[in-house]
Write a protein that holds these residues in place. Structure first.
Motif, mmCIF file in Angstrom:
data_model
loop_
_atom_site.group_PDB
_atom_site.id
_atom_site.type_symbol
_atom_site.label_atom_id
_atom_site.label_comp_id
_atom_site.label_asym_id
_atom_site.label_seq_id
_atom_site.Cartn_x
_atom_site.Cartn_y
_atom_site.Cartn_z
ATOM 1 N N HIS A 100 0.828 -1.218 0.000
ATOM 2 C CA HIS A 100 0.000 0.000 0.000
ATOM 3 C C HIS A 100 0.854 1.258 0.000
ATOM 4 O O HIS A 100 1.929 1.260 0.598
ATOM 5 N N ASP A 109 2.158 4.240 1.618
ATOM 6 C CA ASP A 109 2.624 4.470 3.005
ATOM 7 C C ASP A 109 3.472 3.314 3.524
ATOM 8 O O ASP A 109 4.194 3.463 4.502
ATOM 9 N N ASP A 110 3.423 2.131 2.858
ATOM 10 C CA ASP A 110 4.221 0.986 3.328
ATOM 11 C C ASP A 110 5.725 1.268 3.249
ATOM 12 O O ASP A 110 6.513 0.627 3.950
ATOM 13 N N HIS A 130 0.353 -7.042 3.323
ATOM 14 C CA HIS A 130 1.801 -6.880 3.523
ATOM 15 C C HIS A 130 2.487 -8.223 3.293
ATOM 16 O O HIS A 130 3.460 -8.320 2.545
HETATM 17 ZN ZN LIG Z 1 0.093 -1.215 4.367
#
Ligand SMILES: [Zn+2]
Length: 448
Positions: free
Chosen positions: A44, A46-47, A165
């Motif tokens: 995602h 922001d990961d 994730h």
């Molecule tokens: Zn994430």
């Protein structure tokens, strides 16, 4: 009006066909604008935050960093406007492009996975049509030719609660092992045969040299599992410490963290450092060029390409047992063995965190590992205030035969915070196998 001769007619008909055939030209080398030192593969927008201070440091060392996101991050709330779903994903893509540009990262790709809010890696892989997503990640590895892949840790831990994730880590690991194999996704490797070629992609196989992981989870299994990079050094190009570059880059993720980011801007630098000044900790996966577990990521990496190395499954790990956890836990046992990653951190007792009052689902496999038919019974114990629901408790199995069973346990709405559920398989009053699941109950979090 003069009628064209037959010869002219034939040439008029045939010319468009000839025009479609590619004339032999000297082959161009792969496009170096796309060549990466590090490819970050995450789920995602922001990961990237977990490693962005380290990435900023690498950019100062003239390393080329590129990022692949498996989803647009379209699930969840929007603190900036009414846009949701696919539109929110478009906004988040823009936020993270701005964010990464501040670090000096411009080559960023978004694949077609849907943001899947659950803890179960298998649900994310199913939602993403695992094979299609793998083809896309392998393509990105062949296109960007990274020396090193960094990705989320494929493992199930309290503290790392997003199946997406974990799924990005599964796919990146598979791509590490498959992208150099010329038998995998051969249409990506075939040279174009037409000017308007749409199917054959002209890529080359590519074998990355190392793979590292990172995780939101912490604790004993992660100790000394890879290199650590302090973030308090000052970037010579920005004249700011690396943690601050990471914090500033994060400030673009307003749809997700508007209140936090606005509050952060009002804090004193020392307080900001308290929130952001921790080192970046990586987890060593595997290397084809040597180097030590806690040594530098680029230790052993030279510009020379390495040959494709087929992953040899580890011989470690037990043969099939009479009772095993299935679902994501069982999958990771197989995955770690098949990709020769048995040194990756692993919880001493399999674990999960769920919300108070949720029904815990424990998928199991009961197996007759003996040489004669057996009736195997299953017993389950849980803490006193937890309710084990009815389950299939008796299995008549031929030698080698197995049966899935789902045990469901209703957890209490308040009073306890941790507990252990134990399952035991027995036959003729003899214990054949046992498994335990350590369960943490807390507020919030993703569904199982
Ligand atoms: Zn994430």
């Amino acid at each position: 009006m003069k009628i064209p001769s037959t010869a002219l007619l034939v040439s008029l008909l045939v010319m468009p066909l000839f025009a479609q055939v590619l004339k032999p030209t000297p082959a161009l080398p792969p496009d170096n604008r796309l060549k990466a030192d590090i490819l970050l593969v995450v789920a995602h927008p922001d990961d990237e935050t977990g490693v962005s201070a380290y990435l900023a440091k690498l950019i100062d060392q003239h390393k080329r960093i590129e990022v692949v996101y498996l989803t647009h991050g379209e699930a969840g709330h929007n603190n900036m406007g009414p846009e949701r779903g696919t539109s929110l994903g478009a906004v988040r893509e823009t936020e993270v492009r701005h964010s990464l540009a501040t670090l000096g990262i411009d080559n960023v790709w978004f694949l077609d996975g849907r943001d899947t809010p659950s803890q179960n890696v298998l649900q994310s892989l199913g939602q993403w049509h695992h094979g299609l997503a793998l083809e896309e990640v392998v393509r990105m590895v062949r296109l960007t030719r990274p020396e090193v892949i960094i990705t989320w840790l494929p493992g199930f831990f309290i503290g790392e609660n997003h199946g997406d994730h974990q799924a990005s880590g599964v796919l990146a690991t598979e791509a590490f092992d498959f992208a150099g194999d010329p038998a995998i996704f051969p249409a990506q490797l075939a040279a174009a045969t037409k000017i308007n070629e749409l199917l054959l992609e002209g890529l080359q196989p590519w074998q990355p040299k190392k793979i590292y992981y990172f995780s939101d989870a912490q604790g004993d299994p992660f100790k000394d599992s890879g290199p650590t990079y302090i973030t308090t050094e000052v970037s010579p190009s920005h004249n700011l410490p690396y943690w601050q570059l990471a914090m500033n880059a994060f400030s673009f993720h307003l749809t997700q963290y508007r209140n936090y980011i606005e509050g952060l801007a009002k804090k004193k630098p020392e307080e900001q450092k308290g929130d952001w000044g921790d080192p970046v900790e990586l987890i060593f996966g595997k290397s084809l060029v040597g180097g030590s577990r806690t040594g530098d990521v680029f230790e052993g990496v030279t510009p020379a390409p390495v040959a494709f190395a087929r992953a040899i499954p580890s011989t470690e790990g037990p043969a099939h047992a009479a009772l095993e956890l299935a679902g994501p836990w069982g999958f990771y046992d197989v995955f770690r063995r098949e990709h020769n990653l048995t040194t990756l951190p692993k919880a001493a007792v399999p674990e999960i965190a769920i919300t108070h009052g949720q029904t815990l689902q424990i998928p199991l496999t009961v197996r007759n590992t003996g040489s004669t038919a057996q009736t195997i019974t299953l017993a389950v114990t849980a803490p006193p205030t937890w309710t084990v629901q009815d389950f299939t408790a008796s299995f008549s199995l031929a030698p080698g035969e197995s049966s899935p069973v789902l045990v469901q346990v209703v957890t209490p709405a308040t009073d306890t915070n941790t507990g252990e559920v134990k399952c035991r398989a027995e036959s003729n009053h003899q214990t054949l196998g046992e498994v335990a699941l350590h369960v943490k109950l807390r507020a919030g979090g993703l569904p199982q």
